[in-house]
Design an enzyme around this catalytic site. Structure first.
Site, PDB file in Angstrom:
ATOM      1  N   GLU A   1      63.614  41.243   3.842  1.00 10.80           N
ATOM      2  CA  GLU A   1      63.118  40.164   2.990  1.00 10.80           C
ATOM      3  C   GLU A   1      62.987  38.859   3.763  1.00 10.80           C
ATOM      4  O   GLU A   1      63.878  38.491   4.527  1.00 10.80           O
ATOM      5  CB  GLU A   1      64.062  39.964   1.796  1.00 10.80           C
TER       6      GLU A   1
ATOM      7  N   GLU B   1      67.450  38.750   4.220  1.00 12.70           N
ATOM      8  CA  GLU B   1      68.396  39.869   4.262  1.00 12.70           C
ATOM      9  C   GLU B   1      67.644  41.182   4.339  1.00 12.70           C
ATOM     10  O   GLU B   1      66.425  41.231   4.158  1.00 12.70           O
ATOM     11  CB  GLU B   1      69.279  39.861   3.001  1.00 12.70           C
TER      12      GLU B   1
ATOM     13  N   ASN C   1      67.595  44.919   2.561  1.00  7.63           N
ATOM     14  CA  ASN C   1      68.103  45.778   1.495  1.00  7.63           C
ATOM     15  C   ASN C   1      68.067  47.192   2.017  1.00  7.63           C
ATOM     16  O   ASN C   1      66.992  47.774   2.189  1.00  7.63           O
ATOM     17  CB  ASN C   1      67.235  45.678   0.251  1.00  7.63           C
TER      18      ASN C   1
ATOM     19  N   GLU D   1      60.731  47.792  -6.661  1.00  5.73           N
ATOM     20  CA  GLU D   1      59.277  47.629  -6.515  1.00  5.73           C
ATOM     21  C   GLU D   1      58.668  48.499  -5.423  1.00  5.73           C
ATOM     22  O   GLU D   1      57.555  48.228  -4.953  1.00  5.73           O
ATOM     23  CB  GLU D   1      58.931  46.157  -6.294  1.00  5.73           C
TER      24      GLU D   1
ATOM     25  N   ARG E   1      57.891  44.369 -14.566  1.00  7.81           N
ATOM     26  CA  ARG E   1      59.094  44.955 -15.152  1.00  7.81           C
ATOM     27  C   ARG E   1      59.120  44.569 -16.623  1.00  7.81           C
ATOM     28  O   ARG E   1      59.346  43.411 -16.956  1.00  7.81           O
ATOM     29  CB  ARG E   1      60.334  44.385 -14.462  1.00  7.81           C
TER      30      ARG E   1
ATOM     31  N   ASP F   1      46.294  30.147 -66.502  1.00 12.56           N
ATOM     32  CA  ASP F   1      47.151  29.764 -67.628  1.00 12.56           C
ATOM     33  C   ASP F   1      47.514  30.944 -68.518  1.00 12.56           C
ATOM     34  O   ASP F   1      48.587  30.974 -69.099  1.00 12.56           O
ATOM     35  CB  ASP F   1      46.509  28.641 -68.454  1.00 12.56           C
TER      36      ASP F   1
ATOM     37  N   ASP G   1      48.868  13.714 -67.209  1.00 17.39           N
ATOM     38  CA  ASP G   1      50.227  13.228 -66.986  1.00 17.39           C
ATOM     39  C   ASP G   1      51.044  13.626 -68.197  1.00 17.39           C
ATOM     40  O   ASP G   1      50.555  13.582 -69.326  1.00 17.39           O
ATOM     41  CB  ASP G   1      50.245  11.705 -66.824  1.00 17.39           C
TER      42      ASP G   1
ATOM     43  N   LYS H   1      43.740  18.120 -73.769  1.00 19.74           N
ATOM     44  CA  LYS H   1      44.647  19.201 -73.359  1.00 19.74           C
ATOM     45  C   LYS H   1      45.661  19.401 -74.476  1.00 19.74           C
ATOM     46  O   LYS H   1      46.644  18.663 -74.575  1.00 19.74           O
ATOM     47  CB  LYS H   1      45.336  18.813 -72.037  1.00 19.74           C
TER      48      LYS H   1
ATOM     49  N   HIS I   1      41.102  22.257 -74.251  1.00 22.76           N
ATOM     50  CA  HIS I   1      42.050  23.314 -73.864  1.00 22.76           C
ATOM     51  C   HIS I   1      43.068  23.467 -74.980  1.00 22.76           C
ATOM     52  O   HIS I   1      43.556  22.471 -75.520  1.00 22.76           O
ATOM     53  CB  HIS I   1      42.751  22.876 -72.572  1.00 22.76           C
TER      54      HIS I   1
ATOM     55  N   HIS J   1      46.227  26.402 -76.917  1.00 23.25           N
ATOM     56  CA  HIS J   1      46.971  27.666 -76.900  1.00 23.25           C
ATOM     57  C   HIS J   1      46.917  28.245 -78.307  1.00 23.25           C
ATOM     58  O   HIS J   1      46.810  27.514 -79.272  1.00 23.25           O
ATOM     59  CB  HIS J   1      48.430  27.444 -76.471  1.00 23.25           C
TER      60      HIS J   1
ATOM     61  N   THR K   1      54.658  20.057 -69.116  1.00 28.55           N
ATOM     62  CA  THR K   1      55.415  19.957 -67.851  1.00 28.55           C
ATOM     63  C   THR K   1      55.136  18.625 -67.168  1.00 28.55           C
ATOM     64  O   THR K   1      53.991  18.288 -67.004  1.00 28.55           O
ATOM     65  CB  THR K   1      54.964  21.093 -66.891  1.00 28.55           C
TER      66      THR K   1
END
Length: 1184
Positions: free
Chosen positions: A316, A329, A331, A337, A382, A577, A683, A746, A776, A778, A913
């Site tokens: 190396e 060094e 190896n 590899e 790897r 709704d 609102d 509403k 609108h 119900h 709400t």
């Protein structure tokens, strides 16, 4: 000398053909006193190693007709290398996982007991231990590698260094012998200056390596390096050397025989490293100067000859910025590899190792320097089970899915890469080596990219997304890189998240099969087993609708077209709704999408389709785990011709609290961009300033503004004059003056009777002849159709209806009824009745899927008492549910009575709400505490009222018509602060930029502007929604029955992830409870067996588990990765500083110091030395 002589000799014989060369070689061998006894045939080889390298050697042996023996530790019984050998034996019983493979006596014993001729050490473990090589020789077993003496010299970095110097090879300045104290390290640094690097004297692989850049870091790094080296190699001796900045790491592969012949097989560039571990390796070196290349080769060969090197090895070198090279060094083993060298030289290195070991010479094997050629380029990656997003921490767990990338130019060397394999924290995290070859670097790189993209690994994190970034990096592809490449390119860590949708959905389905639905179920009913049939839709584009007019003429032109239209227009509430009133808002996008094309083709003359806003926004995320914006986008794509309408709660947008003004504006802007057309702005107290803000927000976003007056009381009753005709006309005047495009009444509780309808709508029509009017209501009392017909007679342009099977009771009046009643009159809707029937049939069956939420489970009819209690439709349903679930089912009548009283207490409010919730909360408070209205008024200063009531009285919702009730308000509030005027006006603007940055940090970079908006409206709900999807994937793709109830065993079904991607799934089996409180759930996915482990929540409660650190709690310190605790450095009561080491963990042979995230006192310690931890397990708690 030998080598050159040999070359000459063969050259003379050149004309004799191959046979003669072969004979010449043999002659030559005897001439070099190589007695025949040197050749010992190898019949049986043991590999003293595990994993992929063991398999690599076994394969070579099998090719050469050699029998193979594997050894394995107790932890490795499931490892593939055991099964790839002809025989396999356990070693190191009772030892730690790594120690088992380092146990020389056991290894030698197995070899002797089983007539092994040679031992191949692989890489790592004992491969560079001369005592092991010697032990083999002593036992008369061949060691596939250099002689023990060479291994010793090369392993001793000092000796290797002095040998290099005597061979004339340049080296890096460093200590001549291992240091034994911190003082020596200090002295070296003073001589050569920083940076310096510590290296373990007796091993490699990046362990025991630490770079020190300044004096302050010297001691901590010395201790760490020493301790790591000691653990990994049994010896803590360290070298110090000068650290060369930004070098390239080039290594030369050499091969020698027993007769002094040494050749090189060219070089590899291993510069792409992390923490000194190689990540990507390339052969040959890219753009390497030819003279430097020759010097590297000759230096490597000279050094090898000097020591009489035998077998395979690697020399190396570092090459600095100026092209100077330094020996690091040798190896003395095969390297991870080695594969890339094999690919470019066509030399099988393991074959060569075995032949050389048996006593063959290189020329005999045809391995002569002039015959070795480089062909093309090869790259190795790897693939490891490390998580790049967490600093490459090793991940552990079970591989749930494994599919690899293969095909031309790809070689895979792997070990235990298969579904079901358990990745343990004990060993190296290498999963598979991918080697790509091509004619040049760019060809090999493109093959590698393609192969990596084909991989599917689920169950453990891998570094594949990181590797993919490396392979798309310009510098990597077009110029040379040095060892700092990864550290300097932080964008490599911008990982594209793997979607992993299929596996996540299996986790979800498994979770539902084991633990039941993830969404709270109010009714103990199962979804019906029948799927709705979608009525046929004609091909081609849908016919032109009112949206086409809106897009062409803008909001004003649209309003004019609506006013000029002959006949009555309808708005369909089925998509919002209606199911908000009847099915707790639970209808999923999946079922809305399926009927959308039919609506688009057959109801193109609807005024609008109400499909968004109100409660759908948070319910979608909170209970259905789907994105409300995605619903809007998908429905818009399917219904391009009908305008979409939403409900906007004025300054509350789609939430229940006040938001800063800029949040409401931004919300409308994003909604309009995503396809919303008409904004019905109301609102809950008809508080004008709040309404004007919502109108302005919708208008400036480019939407159609439909200002809605919430209706309560009864204009036809002279006795009820708080909300008189005059009140409504005056309010309408203000809204028209403010520029509303459409005026809406509403009637959220369904209080309009035919008589009051005529009065109210007639008066509005007279006052505003040009403004379209939209009503609108119900149908709670049952008079809805009559009231709407009266409104239409009096001049209303649009009324709200729901499809028949979703109409009536607390929902809107029936679409079919309105269409039939108006047919043939001047109010004719122009809608085909038989199409309404088809539409209704779809919803009738679809509604069965939502049986667990259907209000008809407890509520069998509407009730005209709504004229008295004025409860809005949606809330009527909710109160009914709540009364039943709290065991007040029999008291529903009382709750309704209390609601009337609570309303009077609060001064007769408009109830929708969130104001209706305030009245409802007070009513339930009265029923539970058995209080009358008089008692509440009397004891107002001492009762602890629901928070919503207190906040209303403080002014958080706005100011009610006629002001707050006194003295009730003052008695409740006492000294609490009061808000004057519009609540939102006093809020600082929301900082969207920092909100977005926070979301990106928490959830990654795929955060959209819509996500930011969701988080602005509902921060906690959005957070939980993101966490849910991260675990369970896109559950909105599942059919409703699967979503709520999961599949039945053996049921087969399809899930469409996106267009052209369909999963075929079959649920197979549910396993028993295991020790960890989990059950394994088995599926077949696209024909392949898959299984997931699901925690059984009921069983888990009965078992004890190590707690996890909560990220949200600051002082809780969790394990950064799975591993073992080496030492705990603090005790309860200790004071710690931020950054102070708390404990040391070891995993995958690497040590990690866990530092304190803050300064404080240790409150609790949850681990002891030797504890084994999972990732995020709680280590200790600190109090600031």
């Amino acid at each position: 000398m030998h080598h050159a002589g040999m070359m000459r000799y063969v050259a003379v014989q050149g004309g004799l053909g191959l046979l003669a060369v072969r004979r010449a070689c043999l002659l030559y061998r005897f001439a070099h006193s190589a007695p025949q006894s040197h050749y010992r045939p190898i019949k049986k080889v043991m590999v003293a190693n595990r994993g992929e390298i063991a398999i690599r050697v076994f394969r070579a042996c099998t090719e050469l007709g050699i029998r193979t023996v594997a050894v394995y530790s107790e932890q490795d019984t499931g490892q593939m290398h055991r099964q790839k050998a002809d025989e396999a034996y356990l070693i190191g019983k009772g030892l730690a996982p790594v120690a088992a493979y380092l146990h020389i006596p056991d290894i030698i014993k197995v070899a002797k007991d089983n007539n092994v001729d040679a031992i191949h050490p692989g890489y790592g473990f004992l491969s560079e231990r001369s005592d092991f090589a010697q032990a083999c020789v002593d036992a008369d077993v061949m060691f596939v590698g250099p002689t023990p003496e060479t291994v010793r010299k090369m392993g001793d970095k000092v000796e290797a260094r002095s040998l290099a110097i005597s061979a004339g090879v340049p080296v890096v300045p460093g200590t001549d012998s291992p240091i034994s104290s911190l003082q020596e390290a200090h002295a070296f640094a003073q001589t050569y200056g920083f940076p310096i690097i510590f290296k373990a004297a007796y091993g490699g692989g990046g362990r025991g390596m630490r770079v020190v850049r300044e004096y302050e870091e010297l001691e901590e790094n010395y201790q760490r390096a020493y301790s790591e080296a000691l653990t990994a190699f049994g010896n803590g001796a360290l070298f110090v050397e000068k650290f060369i900045e930004k070098p390239r790491h080039i290594e030369v592969q050499i091969l020698g025989d027993k007769y002094g012949n040494v050749i090189h097989l060219y070089e590899r560039d291993c510069s792409i490293q992390r923490r000194h571990q190689k990540v990507v390796e390339i052969a040959p070196g890219f753009q390497l100067d030819p003279q430097l290349r020759n010097r590297l080769h000759s230096d490597a060969v000279n050094l090898a000859k000097l020591v009489g090197y035998e077998n395979a090895g690697t020399v190396e070198f570092l090459v600095d910025k100026h092209g100077k090279h330094y020996f690091i060094e040798v190896n003395s083993r095969l390297q991870v590899e080695h594969t890339v060298t094999e690919e470019i030289t066509d030399v099988d290195l393991v074959h060569a190792q075995l032949h050389v070991c048996a006593g063959r010479s290189l020329p005999e094997l045809g391995l002569r320097q002039d015959k070795i050629r480089v062909n093309g380029c090869a790259i190795q990656c790897r693939v490891t089970t490390e998580d790049p997003s967490r600093g490459f921490q090793p991940d552990t767990g079970r591989i749930e899915v494994f599919r690899s990338g293969e095909g031309m130019g790809i070689r895979l060397d792997s070990a235990s890469a298969f579904p079901g394999a358990v990745i343990s924290p004990h060993y190296d995290s290498l999963l598979v080596k991918v080697i790509a070859s091509g004619k040049d670097l760019s060809t090999a790189a493109s093959k590698m990219s393609r192969a990596l993209a084909e991989f599917r690994v689920r169950g453990v994190k891998t570094n594949i997304p990181f590797l993919q970034n490396v392979f798309s990096n310009h510098q990597f592809l077009h110029s040379t890189v040095d060892t700092q490449f990864i550290d300097e390119n932080q964008e490599l860590f911008n990982l594209k998240p793997t979607q992993n949708r299929a596996q996540k959905l299996l986790h979800y389905l498994g979770h539902v099969m084991v633990n039941g639905p993830t969404t709270p179920i109010p009714v103990k009913a199962k979804p019906s087993s029948i799927d709705p049939v979608i009525p046929p839709v004609t091909m081609g584009d849908p016919p032109v609708g009112f949206r086409d007019i809106l897009l062409r003429d803008g909001p004003e032109g649209f309003a004019k077209a609506v006013r000029d239209h002959q006949g009555l227009l309808l708005m369909d509430t089925t998509f919002r709704d209606a199911h908000q009133s009847l099915l707790a808002t639970r209808v999923r996008t999946h079922d809305l999408k399926r009927i959308s094309p039919f609506v688009s083709h057959n109801f193109n003359n609807l005024f609008s389709l109400e499909n968004w806003g109100g409660a759908t926004f948070d319910v979608a995320m909170r209970f259905l785990s789907e994105c409300p914006w995605k619903r809007l986008q998908e429905l818009r794509a399917l219904i391009p011709n009908v305008p979409f309408q939403m409900l906007l709660r004025g300054a509350n947008a789609v939430g229940y609290t006040n938001y800063p003004d800029n949040a409401v504006f931004k919300f409308c802007e994003v909604a309009k961009e995503n396809g919303m057309d008409v904004f019905r702005v109301f609102d809950s107290l008809n508080y004008l300033p709040n309404m004007l803000l919502g109108m302005e927000a919708a208008g400036s976003a480019g939407g159609v503004v439909e200002a809605a007056i919430s209706y309560t009381g009864d204009v036809s009753d002279p006795a009820r004059q708080k909300y008189s005709l005059g009140y409504y006309l005056e309010l309408a005047e203000e809204l028209v003056k403010a520029g509303t495009h459409i005026l809406c009444i509403k009637d959220m509780a369904g209080l309009l009777k035919p008589e009051s309808s005529k009065l109210l709508i007639g008066a509005l029509r007279d006052r505003f002849p040009h403004v379209p009017i939209h009503v609108h209501t119900h149908d709670t009392a049952g008079a809805g159709v009559a009231a709407m017909l009266a409104c239409a007679e009096a001049g209303a342009d649009v009324v709200d209806v729901a499809v028949d099977s979703m109409a009536g009771m607390t929902s809107q009046p029936s679409m079919g009824a309105m269409v039939a009643c108006a047919k043939g009159t001047k109010m004719d809707t122009g809608i085909a009745l038989e199409k309404v029937f088809d539409y209704s049939e779809y919803w009738e069956v679809a509604r069965g899927l939502y049986a667990p939420f259907d209000c008809t489970a407890t509520m069998k009819s509407g009730n005209a008492d709504v004229y008295e209690n004025e409860i809005p439709g949606g809330q009527y349903t909710n109160l009914h549910f709540q009364a039943h679930s709290m065991g007040l089912g029999n008291k529903f009548k009382e709750v309704k009575k209390a609601y009337t009283e609570a309303n009077k207490l609060l001064g007769d409010l408009i109830k929708v709400t969130p104001s209706s919730k305030i009245v409802g909360d007070l009513a339930q408070f009265m029923v539970q505490n058995n209080l009358s209205r008089a008692e509440v008024e009397e004891r107002a200063d001492e009762l602890s009222f629901p928070l919503s009531v207190v906040e209303f009285l403080q002014g958080y919702v706005g100011i009610p018509h006629g002001g707050f009730p006194e003295p009730f308000r003052s008695k409740v509030l006492k000294s609490l602060p009061r808000i004057e005027g519009r609540p939102g006006a006093s809020l600082p603007p929301m900082d969207f930029k920092s909100l977005e940055e926070g979301l990106r940090a928490a959830h990654g970079d795929d955060i959209t502007p819509e996500d930011v908006m969701s988080a602005a409206m509902y921060p906690k709900v959005f957070q939980e929604f993101k966490e849910f999807t991260a675990n369970f994937g896109p559950v909105d793709c599942l059919s409703t029955r699967l979503f709520l109830d999961g599949p039945k065993i053996a049921e087969e079904f399809e899930v469409e992830l996106e267009r052209g991607k369909i999963l075929h799934i079959k649920a197979l089996a549910l396993g028993d409870l295991n020790k960890a409180g989990q059950r394994e759930v088995f599926f077949e996915l696209n024909g392949q067996l898959r299984s997931v482990l699901v925690k059984d929540t009921v069983a888990m409660k009965e078992m004890k588990f190590h707690p996890k650190a909560q990220k949200s709690i600051k002082g809780q310190v969790g394990a950064p990765m799975p591993g073992k605790v080496l030492e705990v450095k603090v005790a309860v009561g200790d004071k710690v500083e931020k950054g102070q080491p708390l404990c040391v963990l070891s995993a995958m042979k690497m040590e990690t110091v866990v530092n304190s995230p803050l300064s404080g006192t240790i409150k609790a310690v949850h681990v002891v030395a030797d504890s084994t931890l999972e990732g995020d397990d709680l280590i200790l708690e600190i109090e600031e």
